[in-house]
Design an enzyme around this catalytic site. Structure first.
Site, PDB file in Angstrom:
ATOM      1  N   ARG A 110     -76.548 -17.374  -0.726  1.00 48.29           N
ATOM      2  CA  ARG A 110     -77.380 -16.926   0.087  1.00 48.29           C
ATOM      3  C   ARG A 110     -77.876 -15.564  -0.484  1.00 48.29           C
ATOM      4  O   ARG A 110     -77.177 -14.827  -1.114  1.00 48.29           O
ATOM      5  CB  ARG A 110     -76.504 -16.521   1.575  1.00 48.29           C
ATOM      6  CG  ARG A 110     -76.175 -17.789   2.165  1.00 48.29           C
ATOM      7  CD  ARG A 110     -75.572 -17.480   3.552  1.00 48.29           C
ATOM      8  NE  ARG A 110     -74.808 -18.510   4.250  1.00 48.29           N
ATOM      9  CZ  ARG A 110     -73.759 -19.295   3.917  1.00 48.29           C
ATOM     10  NH1 ARG A 110     -72.787 -18.515   3.230  1.00 48.29           N
ATOM     11  NH2 ARG A 110     -73.529 -20.225   4.629  1.00 48.29           N
ATOM     12  N   ASP A 111     -79.119 -15.350  -0.099  1.00 50.95           N
ATOM     13  CA  ASP A 111     -79.742 -14.128  -0.353  1.00 50.95           C
ATOM     14  C   ASP A 111     -79.252 -12.955   0.464  1.00 50.95           C
ATOM     15  O   ASP A 111     -78.862 -13.133   1.638  1.00 50.95           O
ATOM     16  CB  ASP A 111     -81.161 -14.165  -0.123  1.00 50.95           C
ATOM     17  CG  ASP A 111     -81.972 -13.018  -0.620  1.00 50.95           C
ATOM     18  OD1 ASP A 111     -82.815 -13.296  -1.799  1.00 50.95           O
ATOM     19  OD2 ASP A 111     -81.860 -11.807  -0.333  1.00 50.95           O
ATOM     20  N   ILE A 112     -78.877 -11.909  -0.192  1.00 52.46           N
ATOM     21  CA  ILE A 112     -78.177 -10.782   0.247  1.00 52.46           C
ATOM     22  C   ILE A 112     -79.024  -9.974   1.376  1.00 52.46           C
ATOM     23  O   ILE A 112     -78.405  -9.451   2.447  1.00 52.46           O
ATOM     24  CB  ILE A 112     -77.530  -9.927  -0.765  1.00 52.46           C
ATOM     25  CG1 ILE A 112     -76.468  -8.960  -0.148  1.00 52.46           C
ATOM     26  CG2 ILE A 112     -78.834  -8.748  -1.017  1.00 52.46           C
ATOM     27  CD1 ILE A 112     -75.795  -8.207  -1.248  1.00 52.46           C
ATOM     28  N   ASN A 121     -90.938 -15.863  -7.466  1.00 53.10           N
ATOM     29  CA  ASN A 121     -91.631 -14.481  -7.483  1.00 53.10           C
ATOM     30  C   ASN A 121     -91.873 -14.518  -9.098  1.00 53.10           C
ATOM     31  O   ASN A 121     -90.676 -14.655  -9.733  1.00 53.10           O
ATOM     32  CB  ASN A 121     -91.152 -13.321  -6.934  1.00 53.10           C
ATOM     33  CG  ASN A 121     -91.207 -13.463  -5.334  1.00 53.10           C
ATOM     34  OD1 ASN A 121     -92.081 -13.904  -4.825  1.00 53.10           O
ATOM     35  ND2 ASN A 121     -89.972 -12.962  -4.855  1.00 53.10           N
ATOM     36  N   HIS A 124     -85.031 -17.746 -10.587  1.00 54.47           N
ATOM     37  CA  HIS A 124     -84.399 -18.370  -9.321  1.00 54.47           C
ATOM     38  C   HIS A 124     -85.602 -18.967  -8.215  1.00 54.47           C
ATOM     39  O   HIS A 124     -86.558 -18.412  -8.345  1.00 54.47           O
ATOM     40  CB  HIS A 124     -83.628 -17.386  -8.675  1.00 54.47           C
ATOM     41  CG  HIS A 124     -84.359 -15.995  -8.428  1.00 54.47           C
ATOM     42  ND1 HIS A 124     -84.537 -14.981  -9.254  1.00 54.47           N
ATOM     43  CD2 HIS A 124     -84.987 -15.646  -7.299  1.00 54.47           C
ATOM     44  CE1 HIS A 124     -85.410 -14.050  -8.729  1.00 54.47           C
ATOM     45  NE2 HIS A 124     -85.322 -14.226  -7.567  1.00 54.47           N
ATOM     46  N   HIS A 166     -86.472 -19.383  -4.339  1.00 49.05           N
ATOM     47  CA  HIS A 166     -86.044 -19.108  -3.102  1.00 49.05           C
ATOM     48  C   HIS A 166     -86.517 -20.621  -2.073  1.00 49.05           C
ATOM     49  O   HIS A 166     -87.393 -20.962  -2.322  1.00 49.05           O
ATOM     50  CB  HIS A 166     -87.101 -17.967  -2.476  1.00 49.05           C
ATOM     51  CG  HIS A 166     -86.897 -16.673  -3.070  1.00 49.05           C
ATOM     52  ND1 HIS A 166     -86.051 -15.479  -2.547  1.00 49.05           N
ATOM     53  CD2 HIS A 166     -87.213 -16.270  -4.316  1.00 49.05           C
ATOM     54  CE1 HIS A 166     -86.199 -14.725  -3.234  1.00 49.05           C
ATOM     55  NE2 HIS A 166     -86.686 -14.861  -4.496  1.00 49.05           N
TER      56      HIS A 166
HETATM   57  P1  5GP Z   1     -86.913 -11.807  -6.286  1.00 52.82           P
HETATM   58  O1  5GP Z   1     -87.740 -10.589  -5.772  1.00 52.82           O
HETATM   59  O2  5GP Z   1     -86.552 -11.288  -7.744  1.00 52.82           O
HETATM   60  O3  5GP Z   1     -87.796 -13.078  -6.515  1.00 52.82           O
HETATM   61  O4  5GP Z   1     -85.700 -12.134  -5.604  1.00 52.82           O
HETATM   62  C1  5GP Z   1     -84.376 -11.409  -5.945  1.00 52.82           C
HETATM   63  C2  5GP Z   1     -83.556 -11.809  -4.337  1.00 52.82           C
HETATM   64  O5  5GP Z   1     -82.256 -11.394  -4.788  1.00 52.82           O
HETATM   65  C3  5GP Z   1     -84.012 -10.935  -3.322  1.00 52.82           C
HETATM   66  O6  5GP Z   1     -84.347 -11.609  -2.257  1.00 52.82           O
HETATM   67  C4  5GP Z   1     -82.628 -10.004  -2.929  1.00 52.82           C
HETATM   68  O7  5GP Z   1     -82.398  -9.928  -1.664  1.00 52.82           O
HETATM   69  C5  5GP Z   1     -81.675 -10.853  -3.655  1.00 52.82           C
HETATM   70  N1  5GP Z   1     -80.473 -10.158  -4.124  1.00 52.82           N
HETATM   71  C6  5GP Z   1     -80.645  -9.020  -4.649  1.00 52.82           C
HETATM   72  N2  5GP Z   1     -79.244  -8.597  -5.158  1.00 52.82           N
HETATM   73  C7  5GP Z   1     -78.392  -9.646  -4.731  1.00 52.82           C
HETATM   74  C8  5GP Z   1     -77.206  -9.756  -4.755  1.00 52.82           C
HETATM   75  O8  5GP Z   1     -76.166  -8.728  -5.279  1.00 52.82           O
HETATM   76  N3  5GP Z   1     -76.241 -10.899  -4.072  1.00 52.82           N
HETATM   77  C9  5GP Z   1     -77.253 -11.796  -3.507  1.00 52.82           C
HETATM   78  N4  5GP Z   1     -76.642 -12.634  -2.908  1.00 52.82           N
HETATM   79  N5  5GP Z   1     -78.672 -11.584  -3.428  1.00 52.82           N
HETATM   80  C10 5GP Z   1     -79.193 -10.422  -4.106  1.00 52.82           C
END
Ligand code: 5GP
Ligand code: ZN
Length: 110
Positions: free
Chosen positions: A30-32, A88, A101, A103
């Site tokens: 899950r996203d945090i 992204n 990754h 989403h």
């Molecule tokens: P990005 O913007 O790089 O595509 O997405 C990174 C995602 O990782 C963000 O939506 C953010 O909320 C999530 N994220 C960042 N740090 C952590 C973490 O430590 N644990 C989890 N589960 N998600 C994270």
């Protein structure tokens, strides 16, 4: 693997995170900071910085991500209601974690 990569640390269980799914090639968690009721991240175990860095031989990782997205959408109960899939790419595209990754976002009431 870059020693400072957060998602490599999650993949390697250096940062404890509940996995919704794991196999030899991928983890899902899950996203945090969820942007919707369902917001999970599908992460290849192999460190690839972004879509820009994909090599031809990594095609199976990309197809595997989409097949996994289909299965996780069903598992999360959003396959029929609908969902978004999002990469992204680099800073201007909103990427903040530089480990590839996908989403999977959904679960809105409409
Ligand atoms: P990005 O913007 O790089 O595509 O997405 C990174 C995602 O990782 C963000 O939506 C953010 O909320 C999530 N994220 C960042 N740090 C952590 C973490 O430590 N644990 C989890 N589960 N998600 C994270
Ligand atoms: Zn990484």
């Amino acid at each position: 693997m870059p020693s400072d990569c957060l998602f490599c640390k999650i993949v390697n269980r250096e940062i404890p995170t509940e996995f919704l799914y794991e196999d030899d090639d991928f983890v899902v968690f899950r996203d945090i900071n969820p942007a919707a009721p369902v917001h999970v991240l599908l992460v290849p175990k192999k460190h690839i910085r972004s879509i820009n860095d994909l090599q031809k031989e990594e095609g199976p990782i990309v197809s595997g991500l989409f097949m996994l997205a289909k299965d996780m959408a069903k598992e999360q109960g959003v396959n029929t209601s609908g969902y978004k899939l999002l990469f992204n790419v680099e800073k201007g595209g909103g990427q903040v974690i530089f480990h590839l990754h996908l989403h999977l976002i959904g679960g809105w009431k409409r």
